[in-house]
Design a protein around this motif. Structure first.
Motif, PDB file in Angstrom:
ATOM      1  N   LEU A 131       7.281 -20.967  11.725  1.00 39.64           N
ATOM      2  CA  LEU A 131       8.233 -21.866  11.077  1.00 39.64           C
ATOM      3  C   LEU A 131       8.043 -21.879   9.560  1.00 39.64           C
ATOM      4  CD1 LEU A 131       8.215 -24.693  13.729  1.00 39.64           C
ATOM      5  CD2 LEU A 131      10.295 -23.611  12.850  1.00 39.64           C
ATOM      6  N   ARG A 132       6.809 -21.855   9.094  1.00 42.99           N
ATOM      7  CA  ARG A 132       6.552 -21.835   7.648  1.00 42.99           C
ATOM      8  C   ARG A 132       7.083 -20.561   6.990  1.00 42.99           C
ATOM      9  NH1 ARG A 132       1.622 -24.033   9.347  1.00 42.99           N
ATOM     10  NH2 ARG A 132       0.633 -21.987   9.149  1.00 42.99           N
ATOM     11  N   ASN A 133       7.184 -19.475   7.747  1.00 40.52           N
ATOM     12  CA  ASN A 133       7.712 -18.208   7.239  1.00 40.52           C
ATOM     13  C   ASN A 133       9.239 -18.139   7.285  1.00 40.52           C
ATOM     14  OD1 ASN A 133       5.176 -17.095   6.777  1.00 40.52           O
ATOM     15  ND2 ASN A 133       5.028 -16.276   8.849  1.00 40.52           N
ATOM     16  N   SER A 134       9.884 -19.205   7.753  1.00 37.39           N
ATOM     17  CA  SER A 134      11.316 -19.160   8.059  1.00 37.39           C
ATOM     18  C   SER A 134      12.168 -19.898   7.036  1.00 37.39           C
ATOM     19  CB  SER A 134      11.571 -19.750   9.439  1.00 37.39           C
ATOM     20  OG  SER A 134      10.874 -19.005  10.413  1.00 37.39           O
ATOM     21  N   LYS A 135      13.416 -19.442   6.929  1.00 37.33           N
ATOM     22  CA  LYS A 135      14.392 -20.080   6.041  1.00 37.33           C
ATOM     23  C   LYS A 135      15.283 -21.064   6.786  1.00 37.33           C
ATOM     24  CE  LYS A 135      17.661 -16.236   6.379  1.00 37.33           C
ATOM     25  NZ  LYS A 135      18.375 -15.217   5.606  1.00 37.33           N
ATOM     26  N   ASN A 136      15.292 -20.966   8.131  1.00 41.94           N
ATOM     27  CA  ASN A 136      16.098 -21.878   8.937  1.00 41.94           C
ATOM     28  C   ASN A 136      15.663 -21.781  10.400  1.00 41.94           C
ATOM     29  OD1 ASN A 136      17.355 -19.480   9.884  1.00 41.94           O
ATOM     30  ND2 ASN A 136      19.015 -19.685   8.404  1.00 41.94           N
ATOM     31  N   ILE A 137      16.239 -22.650  11.201  1.00 43.03           N
ATOM     32  CA  ILE A 137      16.007 -22.654  12.645  1.00 43.03           C
ATOM     33  C   ILE A 137      17.323 -22.322  13.331  1.00 43.03           C
ATOM     34  CG2 ILE A 137      15.453 -24.064  14.676  1.00 43.03           C
ATOM     35  CD1 ILE A 137      13.748 -25.820  12.816  1.00 43.03           C
ATOM     36  N   LEU A 163      13.749 -27.649   7.372  1.00 43.14           N
ATOM     37  CA  LEU A 163      14.527 -26.433   7.610  1.00 43.14           C
ATOM     38  C   LEU A 163      15.935 -26.764   8.116  1.00 43.14           C
ATOM     39  CD1 LEU A 163      11.878 -24.172   9.391  1.00 43.14           C
ATOM     40  CD2 LEU A 163      12.708 -23.972   7.037  1.00 43.14           C
ATOM     41  N   PRO A 164      16.960 -26.148   7.540  1.00 45.68           N
ATOM     42  CA  PRO A 164      18.315 -26.290   8.071  1.00 45.68           C
ATOM     43  C   PRO A 164      18.390 -25.707   9.486  1.00 45.68           C
ATOM     44  CG  PRO A 164      18.358 -25.395   5.858  1.00 45.68           C
ATOM     45  CD  PRO A 164      16.928 -25.361   6.315  1.00 45.68           C
ATOM     46  N   VAL A 165      19.369 -26.173  10.255  1.00 43.74           N
ATOM     47  CA  VAL A 165      19.485 -25.756  11.651  1.00 43.74           C
ATOM     48  C   VAL A 165      20.861 -25.160  11.912  1.00 43.74           C
ATOM     49  CG1 VAL A 165      19.337 -26.493  14.065  1.00 43.74           C
ATOM     50  CG2 VAL A 165      17.880 -27.585  12.344  1.00 43.74           C
ATOM     51  N   ILE A 200      16.574 -22.761   3.607  1.00 44.54           N
ATOM     52  CA  ILE A 200      15.708 -23.704   2.909  1.00 44.54           C
ATOM     53  C   ILE A 200      15.797 -23.514   1.396  1.00 44.54           C
ATOM     54  CG2 ILE A 200      13.623 -22.272   3.069  1.00 44.54           C
ATOM     55  CD1 ILE A 200      13.715 -26.089   3.440  1.00 44.54           C
ATOM     56  N   GLN A 201      16.061 -22.300   0.953  1.00 40.80           N
ATOM     57  CA  GLN A 201      16.096 -22.019  -0.474  1.00 40.80           C
ATOM     58  C   GLN A 201      17.272 -22.697  -1.186  1.00 40.80           C
ATOM     59  OE1 GLN A 201      15.798 -19.693   1.929  1.00 40.80           O
ATOM     60  NE2 GLN A 201      14.337 -18.124   1.357  1.00 40.80           N
ATOM     61  N   LYS A 202      18.415 -22.785  -0.533  1.00 44.05           N
ATOM     62  CA  LYS A 202      19.620 -23.274  -1.210  1.00 44.05           C
ATOM     63  C   LYS A 202      20.332 -24.375  -0.447  1.00 44.05           C
ATOM     64  CE  LYS A 202      20.411 -18.926  -3.509  1.00 44.05           C
ATOM     65  NZ  LYS A 202      21.291 -17.831  -3.773  1.00 44.05           N
ATOM     66  N   LYS A 203      19.629 -25.044   0.415  1.00 50.24           N
ATOM     67  CA  LYS A 203      20.294 -26.010   1.279  1.00 50.24           C
ATOM     68  C   LYS A 203      20.985 -27.114   0.496  1.00 50.24           C
ATOM     69  CE  LYS A 203      16.330 -28.977   2.249  1.00 50.24           C
ATOM     70  NZ  LYS A 203      15.441 -29.455   3.281  1.00 50.24           N
ATOM     71  N   HIS A 204      22.141 -27.488   0.989  1.00 49.28           N
ATOM     72  CA  HIS A 204      22.900 -28.634   0.513  1.00 49.28           C
ATOM     73  C   HIS A 204      23.057 -29.534   1.733  1.00 49.28           C
ATOM     74  CE1 HIS A 204      23.825 -26.686  -3.258  1.00 49.28           C
ATOM     75  NE2 HIS A 204      24.229 -25.616  -2.584  1.00 49.28           N
ATOM     76  N   TYR A 205      23.073 -30.804   1.525  1.00 49.16           N
ATOM     77  CA  TYR A 205      23.108 -31.707   2.659  1.00 49.16           C
ATOM     78  C   TYR A 205      24.503 -31.887   3.205  1.00 49.16           C
ATOM     79  CZ  TYR A 205      18.239 -32.402   2.318  1.00 49.16           C
ATOM     80  OH  TYR A 205      16.893 -32.173   2.338  1.00 49.16           O
ATOM     81  N   ASN A 206      24.994 -30.799   3.769  1.00 49.27           N
ATOM     82  CA  ASN A 206      26.291 -30.877   4.417  1.00 49.27           C
ATOM     83  C   ASN A 206      26.123 -30.655   5.919  1.00 49.27           C
ATOM     84  OD1 ASN A 206      25.603 -28.211   4.140  1.00 49.27           O
ATOM     85  ND2 ASN A 206      27.604 -27.521   3.539  1.00 49.27           N
ATOM     86  N   PHE A 207      27.061 -31.160   6.627  1.00 46.57           N
ATOM     87  CA  PHE A 207      27.051 -31.069   8.076  1.00 46.57           C
ATOM     88  C   PHE A 207      28.330 -30.360   8.461  1.00 46.57           C
ATOM     89  CE2 PHE A 207      27.594 -32.744  12.349  1.00 46.57           C
ATOM     90  CZ  PHE A 207      26.296 -32.683  12.828  1.00 46.57           C
ATOM     91  N   CYS A 208      28.221 -29.215   9.081  1.00 44.50           N
ATOM     92  CA  CYS A 208      29.392 -28.392   9.341  1.00 44.50           C
ATOM     93  C   CYS A 208      29.575 -28.208  10.839  1.00 44.50           C
ATOM     94  CB  CYS A 208      29.201 -27.034   8.654  1.00 44.50           C
ATOM     95  SG  CYS A 208      30.578 -25.927   8.798  1.00 44.50           S
ATOM     96  N   TRP A 209      30.784 -28.440  11.289  1.00 46.10           N
ATOM     97  CA  TRP A 209      31.058 -28.261  12.713  1.00 46.10           C
ATOM     98  C   TRP A 209      31.512 -26.873  13.056  1.00 46.10           C
ATOM     99  CZ3 TRP A 209      29.087 -30.949  16.214  1.00 46.10           C
ATOM    100  CH2 TRP A 209      28.725 -32.243  15.944  1.00 46.10           C
TER     101      TRP A 209
END
Length: 185
Positions: free
Chosen positions: A76-82, A109-111, A174-183
């Motif tokens: 998980l620490r090596n990851s940019k997302n799940i 991490l973003p999902v 994780i590098q560029k995450k914005h707090y949006n929720f997308c369906w």
């Protein structure tokens, strides 16, 4: 922040692992994860980079505290997302709870949630609201349901074109995450 490039795949596997010759490979959610690996094997431009390949494999008789849990954390620490596979066959497990809790609540991490039982975005949500079948799947993983709004999250059916779009979207890293929720896309 380091340039993390891996996608951590979270999926249900019964505990202890199935004792048949197929073992974990017989698990439905594991089959969906293997589909991503197959797409990558057939096309190197497919934007999936498997975090599970960054550490050595563990056996189902390994110690949870000494081997399994630290290995999950390292990946998980090596990851940019799940990438979370959430299907009718998904059940709450110690491993899924740990992956989601550590990935969201510790690492942020973003999902990318993939729903294998759904073929289109309109089956997942009505506008910006999940349908009741999706909410029922979230109830199978309370740790996810209760924390999914803490990180950017996108919900897609198990269709290659939607998955490619989600994997290529830098808002869900994780590098560029914005707090949006997308369906959907």
């Amino acid at each position: 922040m380091s340039n993390k490039r891996y996608n951590y795949s979270a999926f249900y596997v019964s505990e202890p692992f199935c004792e048949t010759n197929l073992g974990v490979h017989a698990s439905k959610d594991f089959v969906y994860y293997n589909m991503l690996r197959a797409w990558k094997g057939l096309d190197s431009s497919f934007p999936f980079y498997d975090a599970h390949g960054t550490t050595y494999n563990v056996r189902d008789n390994s110690s949870w505290e000494c081997t399994l849990k630290p290995r999950l954390h390292e990946r998980l620490r090596n990851s940019k997302n799940i990438i979370l596979f959430l299907s009718k066959d998904t059940h709450y497990s110690r491993a899924l709870k740990e992956e989601i809790d550590y990935g969201i609540n510790v690492l942020g991490l973003p999902v990318i949630v993939i729903y294998p039982d759904f073929k289109s975005n309109c089956e997942i949500a009505d506008g910006n609201h999940p349908n009741n079948r999706i909410k029922a799947l979230w109830n199978k993983l309370p740790i996810f349901r209760d924390n999914l709004y803490k990180v950017p999250t996108v919900h897609v059916p198990m269709k290659k074109e939607y998955i490619i779009k989600a994997l290529n979207d830098s808002d869900f890293t994780i590098q560029k995450k914005h707090y949006n929720f997308c369906w959907c896309y």
